[in-house]
Design an enzyme around this catalytic site. Structure first.
Site, PDB file in Angstrom:
ATOM      1  N   GLU A   1     -10.752  11.608 -31.472  1.00 38.10           N
ATOM      2  CA  GLU A   1     -11.589  12.721 -31.927  1.00 38.10           C
ATOM      3  C   GLU A   1     -10.703  13.735 -32.635  1.00 38.10           C
ATOM      4  O   GLU A   1      -9.623  14.061 -32.152  1.00 38.10           O
ATOM      5  CB  GLU A   1     -12.281  13.448 -30.767  1.00 38.10           C
ATOM      6  CG  GLU A   1     -13.398  12.724 -30.073  1.00 38.10           C
ATOM      7  CD  GLU A   1     -14.050  13.610 -28.991  1.00 38.10           C
ATOM      8  OE1 GLU A   1     -13.799  14.837 -28.987  1.00 38.10           O
ATOM      9  OE2 GLU A   1     -14.764  13.058 -28.142  1.00 38.10           O
TER      10      GLU A   1
ATOM     11  N   GLU B   1     -25.091  18.620 -33.029  1.00 35.63           N
ATOM     12  CA  GLU B   1     -25.925  18.212 -31.895  1.00 35.63           C
ATOM     13  C   GLU B   1     -26.470  19.464 -31.201  1.00 35.63           C
ATOM     14  O   GLU B   1     -25.738  20.162 -30.494  1.00 35.63           O
ATOM     15  CB  GLU B   1     -25.106  17.354 -30.928  1.00 35.63           C
ATOM     16  CG  GLU B   1     -24.610  16.058 -31.551  1.00 35.63           C
ATOM     17  CD  GLU B   1     -23.626  15.327 -30.658  1.00 35.63           C
ATOM     18  OE1 GLU B   1     -24.052  14.783 -29.621  1.00 35.63           O
ATOM     19  OE2 GLU B   1     -22.423  15.322 -30.996  1.00 35.63           O
TER      20      GLU B   1
ATOM     21  N   LYS C   1     -26.100  20.253 -27.194  1.00 35.62           N
ATOM     22  CA  LYS C   1     -24.822  20.362 -26.496  1.00 35.62           C
ATOM     23  C   LYS C   1     -24.709  21.758 -25.870  1.00 35.62           C
ATOM     24  O   LYS C   1     -25.188  22.746 -26.424  1.00 35.62           O
ATOM     25  CB  LYS C   1     -23.654  20.123 -27.449  1.00 35.62           C
ATOM     26  CG  LYS C   1     -23.544  18.686 -27.931  1.00 35.62           C
ATOM     27  CD  LYS C   1     -22.237  18.423 -28.639  1.00 35.62           C
ATOM     28  CE  LYS C   1     -21.094  18.309 -27.659  1.00 35.62           C
ATOM     29  NZ  LYS C   1     -19.851  17.860 -28.311  1.00 35.62           N
TER      30      LYS C   1
ATOM     31  N   GLU D   1     -19.428  24.260 -30.352  1.00 33.21           N
ATOM     32  CA  GLU D   1     -19.630  22.925 -29.785  1.00 33.21           C
ATOM     33  C   GLU D   1     -20.803  22.200 -30.435  1.00 33.21           C
ATOM     34  O   GLU D   1     -20.842  20.975 -30.481  1.00 33.21           O
ATOM     35  CB  GLU D   1     -19.850  23.010 -28.273  1.00 33.21           C
ATOM     36  CG  GLU D   1     -18.626  23.447 -27.489  1.00 33.21           C
ATOM     37  CD  GLU D   1     -17.531  22.386 -27.479  1.00 33.21           C
ATOM     38  OE1 GLU D   1     -17.852  21.191 -27.625  1.00 33.21           O
ATOM     39  OE2 GLU D   1     -16.352  22.749 -27.347  1.00 33.21           O
TER      40      GLU D   1
END
Length: 463
Positions: A267, A321, A324, A330
């Site tokens: 990542e 997203e 999250k 984030e």
């Protein structure tokens, strides 16, 4: 005289040549507004992305990526590790029900056991994460793969955060945290013994966010040409390379300097939006970082400490997203919004896929997707030219393909480029031999696509 199959001859022909890796991407699903997995899989075939990492064994995703030519890394969720570590039979049941039904049509190349398991805090005593359970779960799953003869195709590993290190600078002096030394020794020994890679989630963004007065922004954005000096003489022009080499040093400090262990950046990314205090989380910085990150992944270069070791990179992430938890950043690491629009412009297109369309979820690309039984085989745009040349020679020779269309004055001669010519020949071979996924492998240089690659007067055959 012995008779050999064309695929056997091809394997002998190009087995000694190198393969240039593409770019991986993390595909998270913690959102209620994301495109369907099938739509995502179809569109990723039109990009330079050839590896996708997910965070579970989502059956819809595994099914969607079948026969796409894209490698998949699946994961055991953290809360399942304790159970899988308890007995090999539990690991076998997990693999038999979650992964086995989808292979080999779906190319699963690795199983990530947990995610940042050793640095994940869990306040629920009933679900306390046991470090010893991690290595036992990895060993159990490997035993299942070994029994099925899949241990060479599918590797077992686990992604770590940089928090497993006692310190990351200077890179040459880095070690793992003292409390983690025993478990990290066991994990690294397992990876070395099984030929699996060490995965690290590395985020220069967080280092800059938490220390803006001491970390240079350009250095964090992979673009500081002046360089940062390590006491042992290494010069780092970007923080990511320094973080990777810090992991190399920590592994060496455990006593594995004489073992070959590849490091994968599982990542890395940069958010386009954050809390008011996260001033560096902007679309401009995210575009800069991920553009450079993709270039870094395609460069086939190592790090100052290991200049000959190419580093695979998985960008984080495909989508923003919206479900999250945590701070705003984030939820904003995605290159795309949930509706498929680009958060910022990063070019993921490839020249010989999907009629050259840019990657996106708009009608232009969708109109180029041919659904149903029509599929084609083309060359991956990042495949090594020497390998592609040998594939072309094979197809037009022992492979039995009529290649007159790609010769001079042929309808597919232009563009006069090796990948374009090879794509046409590879597709002809693929169609001749029944469109089985293995007939478009060509030692990892072929890509099955649902988008007709025909252009102008150049037509790609189909059944």
């Amino acid at each position: 005289m012995a008779h050999f199959s064309p695929l056997f001859l091809l394997a002998i022909f190009i087995s000694t040549l190198c393969y240039v890796s593409g770019i991986g991407i993390n595909y998270g699903t913690l959102g209620n507004n994301l495109p369907s997995p099938k739509r995502v899989a179809q569109l990723l075939q039109s990009t330079l992305i050839d590896k996708v990492k997910i965070y579970d064994t989502n059956s819809q995703i595994l099914e969607a990526f079948s026969n796409t030519g894209i490698d998949l890394i699946v994961a055991v969720e953290n809360n399942l590790i304790k159970n899988i570590s308890s007995d090999i039979s539990v690991a076998d049941e997990w693999f038999s029900s979650r992964v086995m039904p989808f292979i080999p049509a779906t190319s699963v190349t690795a199983i990530a056991v947990g995610n940042e398991y050793l640095s994940t805090a869990d306040n629920d005593d009933d679900n306390e994460l046991d470090p010893k359970a991690l290595i036992q779960a990895m060993q159990n799953i490997h035993a299942v793969l070994l029994a099925r003869g899949l241990d060479r195709k599918i590797k077992v590993t686990t992604p770590h955060s940089m928090a497993t290190l006692a310190s990351s600078f200077p890179p040459s002096s880095s070690t793992f945290a003292t409390t983690l030394m025993p478990i990290m020794t066991s994990v690294v020994a397992f990876l070395a013994d099984t030929g699996a890679p060490f995965m690290i989630n590395a985020y220069p963004y967080f280092a800059y966010r938490d220390n803006p007065n001491t970390v240079n922004l350009e250095y964090a954005l992979l673009g500081n040409a002046t360089g940062v000096h390590d006491p042992r003489g290494y010069i780092y022009t970007n923080m990511l390379d320094a973080q990777i080499d810090a992991v190399h040093s920590a592994i060496n400090a455990l006593g594995f300097s004489n073992r070959s262990i590849d490091i994968i950046v599982s990542e890395s990314g940069w958010p386009s939006k954050g809390e008011p205090s996260e001033t560096a989380a902007t679309p401009e910085n995210a575009r800069t970082y991920n553009t450079r990150l993709i270039e870094r992944g395609q460069s086939n270069k190592g790090t100052p400490m290991r200049p000959k070791n190419n580093v695979q990179i998985f960008v984080f992430s495909l989508f923003n997203e919206n479900k999250k938890t945590g701070v705003a950043s984030e939820r904003n690491f995605g290159i795309f919004n949930g509706d498929g629009s680009k958060v910022y412009d990063v070019d993921l297109s490839c020249e010989f896929c999907s009629n050259g369309d840019k990657f996106g979820f708009g009608e232009k690309v969708l109109s180029g997707v041919v659904r149903g039984p029509s599929v084609w085989c083309v060359a991956k745009p990042h495949a090594d030219e020497k390998v592609i040349q040998n594939v072309l020679d094979f197809c037009c020779g022992p492979g039995g393909v009529d290649c007159r269309e790609i010769y001079e004055n042929g309808r597919c001669f232009e563009p006069n480029k090796i990948h374009a010519h090879a794509s046409h020949a590879m597709n002809s071979y693929y169609q001749m031999h029944g469109r089985n996924y293995w007939n478009c492998d060509f030692k990892g240089t072929g890509l099955v696509t649902f988008s007709d690659p025909s252009y102008g007067t150049c037509r790609y055959s189909q059944q």
